[in-house]
Design a protein around this motif. Structure first.
Motif, short mmCIF file in Angstrom:
data_model
loop_
_atom_site.label_atom_id
_atom_site.label_comp_id
_atom_site.label_asym_id
_atom_site.label_seq_id
_atom_site.Cartn_x
_atom_site.Cartn_y
_atom_site.Cartn_z
N GLN A 154 74.94 -2.75 89.14
CA GLN A 154 74.25 -3.99 88.82
C GLN A 154 74.69 -4.59 87.49
O GLN A 154 74.57 -5.79 87.28
CB GLN A 154 72.74 -3.75 88.78
CG GLN A 154 71.89 -5.01 88.61
CD GLN A 154 72.07 -5.99 89.75
OE1 GLN A 154 72.15 -5.60 90.92
NE2 GLN A 154 72.13 -7.27 89.41
N PHE A 155 75.25 -3.76 86.60
CA PHE A 155 75.52 -4.24 85.24
C PHE A 155 76.96 -4.06 84.78
O PHE A 155 77.31 -4.53 83.70
CB PHE A 155 74.58 -3.54 84.25
CG PHE A 155 73.13 -3.89 84.45
CD1 PHE A 155 72.63 -5.10 84.02
CD2 PHE A 155 72.28 -3.00 85.10
CE1 PHE A 155 71.29 -5.43 84.20
CE2 PHE A 155 70.94 -3.32 85.28
CZ PHE A 155 70.45 -4.55 84.84
N TRP A 193 76.92 -13.93 84.95
CA TRP A 193 77.69 -13.91 83.71
C TRP A 193 77.22 -12.81 82.77
O TRP A 193 77.96 -12.40 81.87
CB TRP A 193 77.57 -15.27 83.02
CG TRP A 193 78.43 -16.34 83.62
CD1 TRP A 193 78.66 -16.57 84.94
CD2 TRP A 193 79.17 -17.34 82.90
NE1 TRP A 193 79.49 -17.64 85.10
CE2 TRP A 193 79.81 -18.14 83.87
CE3 TRP A 193 79.32 -17.65 81.56
CZ2 TRP A 193 80.62 -19.22 83.53
CZ3 TRP A 193 80.13 -18.72 81.21
CH2 TRP A 193 80.77 -19.48 82.18
N TYR A 194 76.01 -12.34 82.94
CA TYR A 194 75.50 -11.29 82.05
C TYR A 194 76.37 -10.05 82.09
O TYR A 194 76.37 -9.24 81.15
CB TYR A 194 74.06 -10.94 82.40
CG TYR A 194 73.89 -10.31 83.76
CD1 TYR A 194 74.08 -8.94 83.95
CD2 TYR A 194 73.52 -11.08 84.87
CE1 TYR A 194 73.92 -8.36 85.20
CE2 TYR A 194 73.36 -10.50 86.12
CZ TYR A 194 73.56 -9.15 86.28
OH TYR A 194 73.41 -8.57 87.52
N ARG A 195 77.13 -9.87 83.17
CA ARG A 195 77.99 -8.69 83.28
C ARG A 195 79.05 -8.65 82.18
O ARG A 195 79.52 -7.57 81.80
CB ARG A 195 78.68 -8.66 84.65
CG ARG A 195 77.72 -8.39 85.82
CD ARG A 195 78.48 -8.43 87.14
NE ARG A 195 77.63 -8.17 88.29
CZ ARG A 195 77.37 -6.97 88.79
NH1 ARG A 195 77.92 -5.90 88.20
NH2 ARG A 195 76.58 -6.81 89.83
N LEU A 196 79.47 -9.81 81.68
CA LEU A 196 80.43 -9.85 80.58
C LEU A 196 79.89 -9.11 79.36
O LEU A 196 80.66 -8.51 78.59
CB LEU A 196 80.74 -11.29 80.19
CG LEU A 196 81.40 -12.18 81.25
CD1 LEU A 196 81.42 -13.63 80.79
CD2 LEU A 196 82.81 -11.69 81.56
N LEU A 197 78.58 -9.14 79.18
CA LEU A 197 77.93 -8.48 78.04
C LEU A 197 77.49 -7.06 78.37
O LEU A 197 77.77 -6.12 77.62
CB LEU A 197 76.73 -9.31 77.58
CG LEU A 197 75.87 -8.71 76.47
CD1 LEU A 197 76.68 -8.58 75.18
CD2 LEU A 197 74.62 -9.57 76.24
N LEU A 222 83.10 -9.49 74.29
CA LEU A 222 83.07 -10.57 75.28
C LEU A 222 84.46 -11.08 75.58
O LEU A 222 84.77 -11.44 76.73
CB LEU A 222 82.17 -11.70 74.77
CG LEU A 222 80.67 -11.39 74.75
CD1 LEU A 222 79.91 -12.49 74.02
CD2 LEU A 222 80.14 -11.23 76.17
N ALA A 223 85.32 -11.15 74.56
CA ALA A 223 86.70 -11.58 74.79
C ALA A 223 87.43 -10.60 75.70
O ALA A 223 88.20 -11.00 76.58
CB ALA A 223 87.43 -11.71 73.45
N GLY A 224 87.17 -9.30 75.51
CA GLY A 224 87.78 -8.31 76.39
C GLY A 224 87.29 -8.45 77.82
O GLY A 224 88.08 -8.37 78.77
N SER A 225 86.00 -8.68 78.00
CA SER A 225 85.45 -8.86 79.35
C SER A 225 86.02 -10.12 80.01
O SER A 225 86.34 -10.12 81.20
CB SER A 225 83.92 -8.95 79.28
OG SER A 225 83.36 -7.74 78.85
N ALA A 226 86.15 -11.19 79.24
CA ALA A 226 86.65 -12.44 79.79
C ALA A 226 88.10 -12.32 80.24
O ALA A 226 88.48 -12.82 81.31
CB ALA A 226 86.51 -13.56 78.76
N LEU A 227 88.94 -11.64 79.44
CA LEU A 227 90.34 -11.48 79.84
C LEU A 227 90.45 -10.56 81.05
O LEU A 227 91.29 -10.78 81.93
CB LEU A 227 91.15 -10.93 78.68
CG LEU A 227 92.67 -10.94 78.89
CD1 LEU A 227 93.18 -12.38 79.03
CD2 LEU A 227 93.39 -10.25 77.74
N THR A 276 86.20 -17.89 81.54
CA THR A 276 85.26 -17.55 82.60
C THR A 276 85.13 -18.69 83.60
O THR A 276 85.12 -18.47 84.83
CB THR A 276 83.89 -17.21 82.00
OG1 THR A 276 84.04 -16.16 81.03
CG2 THR A 276 82.92 -16.76 83.08
N LEU A 277 85.04 -19.92 83.12
CA LEU A 277 84.96 -21.07 84.01
C LEU A 277 86.23 -21.23 84.84
O LEU A 277 86.20 -21.54 86.04
CB LEU A 277 84.71 -22.35 83.20
CG LEU A 277 83.30 -22.47 82.58
CD1 LEU A 277 83.25 -23.69 81.66
CD2 LEU A 277 82.23 -22.55 83.66
#
Length: 303
Positions: A117-118, A140-144, A188-193, A295-296
């Motif tokens: 879930q996370f 989007w919460y998964r990025l965090l 967050l930058a790592g999750s986004a990439l 992300t977008l």
């Protein structure tokens, strides 16, 4: 009494010339120095230097009385990046480690239902007992949240040891607010990439993106202190070798966090004093804008 224009006078009454490139110690103006107090930034000679956890302090700041020179930093002792001095310079690092350990215990107790879930996931896939949605479906919460989950005992052990070794000195140099901004923006930058490049149905998790951000900021700190860069570079190279050779490692998160952390760390530690806060938090805001943009972009590709 004003000093002669060519420099201070010695005991024999003759003028002692000073170099235009180096200032004189604030307590001994006739002694040129390239070292400054890491709190109030006044020049200090070797006799006045007091060892500190990060760099050197002048005698006034070491006693906790603060400086009396010009500028706001001389009025109140500050960290190297302009943050407030904390009684416990590792408190935030301890809290981050505690949160990671607590959520790892929840993972062990609840199992995959909680982790699925996370953790970081780009697009929905079918898993027992039903489909699991990802960032592309609006989660989007998964990025965090992925930044605080781990896949094994070794995974969390290495990450928390790295967080302790790197986080403590950085928290002391930046101050709590700036340190937290660095940590979360890097993660967050790592999750986004990872979301942008990795396969959309490839789950990932871990604090590694944020920790690689601390690596980048540590390099900026060592550069700011004019210390030996070789140990930091060697440790970073070793970690990058593991990143690209060890199986099941989300290298995208590592690289994204590293680049963001280096940029933010440099801005935090090299920003001009008169615009320090604007440059520091403006860089963090710019990184977050990039995170939202990536992300977008990826969401548009997957939907």
């Amino acid at each position: 009494m004003d000093q002669p224009p060519n420099g201070p006078q010695g005991p024999d009454g003759q003028t002692t010339p000073t170099s235009p490139s180096l200032p004189g110690c604030y307590r001994h103006p006739d002694r040129e120095t390239g070292i400054r107090c890491t709190r109030c930034e006044r020049p200090i000679c070797p006799e006045c230097m007091v060892n500190a956890s990060v760099g050197f302090h002048c005698p006034d700041c070491a006693r906790g009385t603060g400086g009396t020179g010009p500028g706001p930093a001389a009025v109140r002792p500050r960290t190297l990046a302009g943050g407030s001095i904390a009684a416990d310079p590792r408190l935030v690092t301890k809290l981050l480690i505690g949160v990671n350990l607590a959520l790892f215990l929840v993972q062990l107790s609840v199992g995959d239902r909680f982790t699925n879930q996370f953790q970081m996931l780009g697009r929905a896939y079918v898993s027992f007992p039903g489909p699991v949605e990802g960032v592309a479906e609006g989660q989007w919460y998964r990025l965090l949240t992925a930044m605080f989950l781990h896949g094994s005992y070794m995974h969390i052990l290495f990450n928390m040891l790295s967080l302790w070794w790197l986080g403590g000195p950085l928290e002391g140099a930046l101050g709590r607010a700036r340190y937290l901004a660095l940590y979360f923006c890097s993660g967050l930058a790592g999750s986004a990439l990872s979301y942008l490049i990795a396969e959309p149905n490839q789950p990932s998790l871990g604090a590694s993106g944020a920790i690689f951000g601390l690596f980048g900021a540590t390099a900026a700190l060592v550069r700011r202190l004019n210390a030996d860069m070789r140990p930091v570079v060697a440790l970073l190279v070793i970690n990058l070798v593991f990143t690209f050779t060890w199986p099941d490692i989300a290298w995208q998160a590592h690289i994204g966090g590293l680049v963001a952390g280096a940029a933010i760390g440099y801005a935090m530690l090299h920003a001009p004093r008169e615009r320090r806060t604007l440059v520091q938090y403006g860089t963090c805001a710019l990184v977050l804008v990039v995170v939202v943009g990536l992300t977008l972009l990826r969401t548009a590709q997957l939907t």
